[in-house]
Design a protein around this motif. Structure first.
Motif, PDB file in Angstrom:
ATOM      1  N   GLY A 147      16.886  -9.913 -15.670  1.00  0.00           N
ATOM      2  CA  GLY A 147      17.405 -11.003 -16.475  1.00  0.00           C
ATOM      3  C   GLY A 147      18.201 -12.031 -15.706  1.00  0.00           C
ATOM      4  O   GLY A 147      18.750 -12.964 -16.310  1.00  0.00           O
ATOM      5  N   LEU A 148      18.281 -11.886 -14.388  1.00  0.00           N
ATOM      6  CA  LEU A 148      19.014 -12.870 -13.590  1.00  0.00           C
ATOM      7  C   LEU A 148      18.279 -14.203 -13.576  1.00  0.00           C
ATOM      8  O   LEU A 148      18.906 -15.272 -13.619  1.00  0.00           O
ATOM      9  CB  LEU A 148      19.193 -12.340 -12.164  1.00  0.00           C
ATOM     10  CG  LEU A 148      20.023 -13.185 -11.201  1.00  0.00           C
ATOM     11  CD1 LEU A 148      21.434 -13.405 -11.724  1.00  0.00           C
ATOM     12  CD2 LEU A 148      20.072 -12.513  -9.829  1.00  0.00           C
ATOM     13  N   LEU A 149      16.947 -14.154 -13.508  1.00  0.00           N
ATOM     14  CA  LEU A 149      16.126 -15.348 -13.694  1.00  0.00           C
ATOM     15  C   LEU A 149      15.609 -15.377 -15.124  1.00  0.00           C
ATOM     16  O   LEU A 149      15.134 -14.360 -15.639  1.00  0.00           O
ATOM     17  CB  LEU A 149      14.924 -15.349 -12.740  1.00  0.00           C
ATOM     18  CG  LEU A 149      15.156 -15.665 -11.268  1.00  0.00           C
ATOM     19  CD1 LEU A 149      13.824 -15.664 -10.526  1.00  0.00           C
ATOM     20  CD2 LEU A 149      15.878 -16.992 -11.074  1.00  0.00           C
ATOM     21  N   ASN A 150      15.673 -16.545 -15.739  1.00  0.00           N
ATOM     22  CA  ASN A 150      15.089 -16.689 -17.070  1.00  0.00           C
ATOM     23  C   ASN A 150      13.576 -16.732 -17.002  1.00  0.00           C
ATOM     24  O   ASN A 150      12.889 -16.259 -17.911  1.00  0.00           O
ATOM     25  CB  ASN A 150      15.617 -17.955 -17.735  1.00  0.00           C
ATOM     26  CG  ASN A 150      17.111 -17.883 -17.952  1.00  0.00           C
ATOM     27  OD1 ASN A 150      17.885 -18.262 -17.089  1.00  0.00           O
ATOM     28  ND2 ASN A 150      17.528 -17.350 -19.081  1.00  0.00           N
ATOM     29  N   GLU A 151      13.047 -17.293 -15.904  1.00  0.00           N
ATOM     30  CA  GLU A 151      11.600 -17.262 -15.682  1.00  0.00           C
ATOM     31  C   GLU A 151      11.297 -17.605 -14.238  1.00  0.00           C
ATOM     32  O   GLU A 151      12.127 -18.177 -13.518  1.00  0.00           O
ATOM     33  CB  GLU A 151      10.871 -18.223 -16.621  1.00  0.00           C
ATOM     34  CG  GLU A 151      11.217 -19.686 -16.445  1.00  0.00           C
ATOM     35  CD  GLU A 151      10.456 -20.570 -17.429  1.00  0.00           C
ATOM     36  OE1 GLU A 151       9.374 -21.059 -17.036  1.00  0.00           O
ATOM     37  OE2 GLU A 151      10.931 -20.764 -18.566  1.00  0.00           O
ATOM     38  N   ILE A 152      10.096 -17.208 -13.810  1.00  0.00           N
ATOM     39  CA  ILE A 152       9.587 -17.571 -12.489  1.00  0.00           C
ATOM     40  C   ILE A 152       8.538 -18.659 -12.679  1.00  0.00           C
ATOM     41  O   ILE A 152       7.615 -18.515 -13.477  1.00  0.00           O
ATOM     42  CB  ILE A 152       8.958 -16.356 -11.778  1.00  0.00           C
ATOM     43  CG1 ILE A 152       9.997 -15.239 -11.608  1.00  0.00           C
ATOM     44  CG2 ILE A 152       8.406 -16.764 -10.412  1.00  0.00           C
ATOM     45  CD1 ILE A 152       9.412 -13.943 -11.066  1.00  0.00           C
ATOM     46  N   THR A 153       8.713 -19.737 -11.956  1.00  0.00           N
ATOM     47  CA  THR A 153       7.767 -20.843 -12.029  1.00  0.00           C
ATOM     48  C   THR A 153       6.778 -20.728 -10.872  1.00  0.00           C
ATOM     49  O   THR A 153       6.806 -19.761 -10.108  1.00  0.00           O
ATOM     50  CB  THR A 153       8.512 -22.185 -11.926  1.00  0.00           C
ATOM     51  OG1 THR A 153       9.037 -22.327 -10.595  1.00  0.00           O
ATOM     52  CG2 THR A 153       9.645 -22.256 -12.934  1.00  0.00           C
ATOM     53  N   THR A 154       5.921 -21.714 -10.723  1.00  0.00           N
ATOM     54  CA  THR A 154       5.148 -21.820  -9.490  1.00  0.00           C
ATOM     55  C   THR A 154       6.048 -22.413  -8.410  1.00  0.00           C
ATOM     56  O   THR A 154       7.111 -22.976  -8.699  1.00  0.00           O
ATOM     57  CB  THR A 154       3.921 -22.720  -9.667  1.00  0.00           C
ATOM     58  OG1 THR A 154       4.365 -24.052  -9.975  1.00  0.00           O
ATOM     59  CG2 THR A 154       3.038 -22.203 -10.795  1.00  0.00           C
ATOM     60  N   ARG A 170      18.928 -19.772 -15.047  1.00  0.00           N
ATOM     61  CA  ARG A 170      18.410 -19.790 -13.679  1.00  0.00           C
ATOM     62  C   ARG A 170      16.888 -19.703 -13.720  1.00  0.00           C
ATOM     63  O   ARG A 170      16.331 -18.769 -14.319  1.00  0.00           O
ATOM     64  CB  ARG A 170      18.987 -18.605 -12.875  1.00  0.00           C
ATOM     65  CG  ARG A 170      20.439 -18.804 -12.444  1.00  0.00           C
ATOM     66  CD  ARG A 170      21.133 -17.487 -12.163  1.00  0.00           C
ATOM     67  NE  ARG A 170      21.249 -16.699 -13.404  1.00  0.00           N
ATOM     68  CZ  ARG A 170      22.210 -16.882 -14.300  1.00  0.00           C
ATOM     69  NH1 ARG A 170      23.146 -17.783 -14.115  1.00  0.00           N
ATOM     70  NH2 ARG A 170      22.240 -16.151 -15.413  1.00  0.00           N
ATOM     71  N   LEU A 171      16.232 -20.671 -13.117  1.00  0.00           N
ATOM     72  CA  LEU A 171      14.786 -20.661 -12.945  1.00  0.00           C
ATOM     73  C   LEU A 171      14.508 -20.454 -11.464  1.00  0.00           C
ATOM     74  O   LEU A 171      15.227 -20.983 -10.613  1.00  0.00           O
ATOM     75  CB  LEU A 171      14.167 -21.984 -13.395  1.00  0.00           C
ATOM     76  CG  LEU A 171      14.517 -22.475 -14.805  1.00  0.00           C
ATOM     77  CD1 LEU A 171      13.848 -23.818 -15.064  1.00  0.00           C
ATOM     78  CD2 LEU A 171      14.106 -21.454 -15.851  1.00  0.00           C
ATOM     79  N   GLY A 172      13.459 -19.709 -11.143  1.00  0.00           N
ATOM     80  CA  GLY A 172      13.190 -19.420  -9.746  1.00  0.00           C
ATOM     81  C   GLY A 172      11.746 -19.620  -9.365  1.00  0.00           C
ATOM     82  O   GLY A 172      10.833 -19.268 -10.123  1.00  0.00           O
ATOM     83  N   ALA A 173      11.539 -20.181  -8.190  1.00  0.00           N
ATOM     84  CA  ALA A 173      10.215 -20.187  -7.582  1.00  0.00           C
ATOM     85  C   ALA A 173       9.925 -18.794  -7.037  1.00  0.00           C
ATOM     86  O   ALA A 173      10.849 -17.982  -6.876  1.00  0.00           O
ATOM     87  CB  ALA A 173      10.166 -21.230  -6.463  1.00  0.00           C
ATOM     88  N   PRO A 174       8.663 -18.481  -6.730  1.00  0.00           N
ATOM     89  CA  PRO A 174       8.355 -17.156  -6.176  1.00  0.00           C
ATOM     90  C   PRO A 174       9.108 -16.835  -4.888  1.00  0.00           C
ATOM     91  O   PRO A 174       9.307 -15.665  -4.560  1.00  0.00           O
ATOM     92  CB  PRO A 174       6.842 -17.237  -5.934  1.00  0.00           C
ATOM     93  CG  PRO A 174       6.359 -18.213  -6.952  1.00  0.00           C
ATOM     94  CD  PRO A 174       7.437 -19.246  -7.050  1.00  0.00           C
ATOM     95  N   SER A 175       9.544 -17.858  -4.157  1.00  0.00           N
ATOM     96  CA  SER A 175      10.253 -17.640  -2.889  1.00  0.00           C
ATOM     97  C   SER A 175      11.733 -17.341  -3.069  1.00  0.00           C
ATOM     98  O   SER A 175      12.435 -17.083  -2.077  1.00  0.00           O
ATOM     99  CB  SER A 175      10.112 -18.883  -2.004  1.00  0.00           C
ATOM    100  OG  SER A 175      10.690 -20.023  -2.638  1.00  0.00           O
ATOM    101  N   ALA A 176      12.239 -17.348  -4.292  1.00  0.00           N
ATOM    102  CA  ALA A 176      13.673 -17.173  -4.524  1.00  0.00           C
ATOM    103  C   ALA A 176      14.164 -15.813  -4.023  1.00  0.00           C
ATOM    104  O   ALA A 176      13.510 -14.788  -4.218  1.00  0.00           O
ATOM    105  CB  ALA A 176      13.984 -17.328  -6.004  1.00  0.00           C
ATOM    106  N   LYS A 177      15.328 -15.816  -3.392  1.00  0.00           N
ATOM    107  CA  LYS A 177      15.996 -14.595  -2.934  1.00  0.00           C
ATOM    108  C   LYS A 177      17.470 -14.705  -3.307  1.00  0.00           C
ATOM    109  O   LYS A 177      18.083 -15.759  -3.116  1.00  0.00           O
ATOM    110  CB  LYS A 177      15.892 -14.433  -1.420  1.00  0.00           C
ATOM    111  CG  LYS A 177      14.478 -14.383  -0.867  1.00  0.00           C
ATOM    112  CD  LYS A 177      13.837 -13.035  -1.067  1.00  0.00           C
ATOM    113  CE  LYS A 177      12.477 -12.957  -0.358  1.00  0.00           C
ATOM    114  NZ  LYS A 177      11.819 -11.653  -0.590  1.00  0.00           N
ATOM    115  N   PHE A 178      18.063 -13.615  -3.801  1.00  0.00           N
ATOM    116  CA  PHE A 178      19.439 -13.648  -4.292  1.00  0.00           C
ATOM    117  C   PHE A 178      20.217 -12.469  -3.733  1.00  0.00           C
ATOM    118  O   PHE A 178      19.747 -11.337  -3.745  1.00  0.00           O
ATOM    119  CB  PHE A 178      19.441 -13.587  -5.824  1.00  0.00           C
ATOM    120  CG  PHE A 178      20.804 -13.602  -6.466  1.00  0.00           C
ATOM    121  CD1 PHE A 178      21.348 -14.788  -6.926  1.00  0.00           C
ATOM    122  CD2 PHE A 178      21.524 -12.424  -6.631  1.00  0.00           C
ATOM    123  CE1 PHE A 178      22.604 -14.809  -7.542  1.00  0.00           C
ATOM    124  CE2 PHE A 178      22.778 -12.431  -7.236  1.00  0.00           C
ATOM    125  CZ  PHE A 178      23.317 -13.630  -7.693  1.00  0.00           C
ATOM    126  N   GLY A 179      21.453 -12.743  -3.271  1.00  0.00           N
ATOM    127  CA  GLY A 179      22.305 -11.643  -2.844  1.00  0.00           C
ATOM    128  C   GLY A 179      23.518 -12.093  -2.068  1.00  0.00           C
ATOM    129  O   GLY A 179      23.699 -13.283  -1.769  1.00  0.00           O
TER     130      GLY A 179
END
Length: 262
Positions: free
Chosen positions: A181-188, A125-134
Motif C-alpha cells: 500500500g505504499l504505492l497507490n498504483e504502478i504506472t508505465t 504515491r504513484l510509481g514507475a516500474p523503476s521505483a525503489k524505496f528505502g
C-alpha cells in the motif's frame, strides 16, 4: 546553481502545481538549501488559493530524490549540528504533510533517505516500474532517522516492515511497494507524469473540504505516534560517532565502511 534552480516550481492550468527536484547529475540529492526551498514553497502554497493540488517529481529518469547530499555532513562538528539538521527535516516534512491540498509523489528510480521521507509525507504515491524505496543508512552512513520520521514511517507501513527495511538496509521495488500500500498504483515508465496529472484532476473534482478534513484527521492520528521531546539522545549519539565519520568518508570514496560501533 541556486536552490531556486535546483527545485523548480510551476502552477499549471487548473491549479495543479508541479515541484521538480532538479539535480539529475546528482540523482536529485538534496542540499540543505533545497530543503529550505521546499519549506518556502510549502509556505507559499498555504497562502495561494489558486493551487488545488501538488505533484512532486524528480528530474531525469534515475531518481525521485536519492537522499541528502552526503558531502555536506563533513561540516558537522557539534551535537547542535545534528539536532538542527534533524529538526530542519522534521519541520520541512511536517510542512509538506500539513499542506491543505492533496499532494502526489510521482516516483521514478531511487526514492531513498531524505527522498523516501519526502514521499512518505505526501498523501498519494504513484510509481514507475523503476521505483525503489528505502533508508539504507545502516550500510552507508551509520546515522539515524529522527523520532518523528520513525513514527511517520511506522504509521505508513507498520513497525515490522519499518524494522525490516532499516535493519536490512534494503530497498523495496515497485511491486513490493504496491503490495503493502505504499504505492497507490504502478504506472508505465513513460506514463508516470501523465497518470499523476489524471489523478490530480480527479482530486480537483472532489470536495476540497472533505479531503482537507481527512488529511487533518489522519495527520493528528499519526502525530500521536511521536513522543514529545524524544530522540535527541540517539540523534546526537549517531551523528557524533566515529562510525558516522567513517560512513561519510567511505561513501564519498566509494568503498565499504569499517564499522566499530563507536
Amino acid at each position: 546553481m541556486t536552490a531556486t534552480d535546483e527545485i523548480l516550481y510551476e502552477v499549471k492550468e487548473g491549479g495543479i502545481a508541479w515541484l521538480t527536484f532538479n539535480r539529475p547529475e546528482a540523482r536529485n540529492a538534496m542540499t540543505f538549501g533545497m530543503y529550505d526551498r521546499l519549506g518556502e514553497i510549502c509556505t507559499r502554497i498555504n497562502s495561494d488559493d489558486s493551487v488545488k493540488a501538488l505533484v512532486l517529481r524528480g528530474a531525469g529518469d534515475k531518481a525521485f530524490v536519492s537522499g541528502t547530499d552526503i558531502s555536506q555532513f563533513r561540516g558537522f562538528k557539534s551535537p547542535q549540528d545534528s539536532l538542527q539538521y534533524e529538526a530542519m527535516m522534521d519541520s520541512v516534512f511536517d510542512a509538506l504533510e500539513d499542506l491543505p491540498i492533496p499532494t502526489i509523489a510521482a516516483i521514478q528510480g531511487a526514492c531513498t533517505g531524505g527522498g523516501a521521507g519526502i514521499a512518505a509525507a505526501c498523501d498519494l504515491r504513484l510509481g514507475a516500474p523503476s521505483a525503489k524505496f528505502g533508508f539504507p543508512i545502516a550500510r552507508t552512513l551509520g546515522n539515524t532517522l529522527s523520532m518523528r520520521n520513525h513514527a511517520r514511517l511506522a504509521a505508513l507501513i507498520g513497525v515490522a516492515r519499518t524494522k525490516d527495511i532499516l535493519f536490512l538496509a534494503r530497498l523495496m521495488d515497485a511491486q513490493e511497494m504496491r503490495s503493502i500500500g505504499l504505492l497507490n498504483e504502478i504506472t508505465t515508465e513513460h506514463g508516470l507524469y501523465t497518470r499523476a496529472t489524471e489523478v490530480a484532476r480527479t482530486l480537483l473534482e472532489h470536495a476540497p473540504l472533505t479531503l482537507r478534513a481527512a488529511k487533518e484527521a489522519l495527520n493528528r492520528v499519526v502525530r500521536h505516534w511521536t513522543p514529545q521531546g524524544g530522540g535527541d539522545d540517539f540523534v546526537v549519539r549517531n551523528y557524533m560517532s566515529d562510525d558516522f565519520r567513517e560512513g561519510i568518508e567511505s561513501f564519498l570514496a566509494k568503498r565499504k565502511p569499517r564499522w566499530t560501533g563507536k
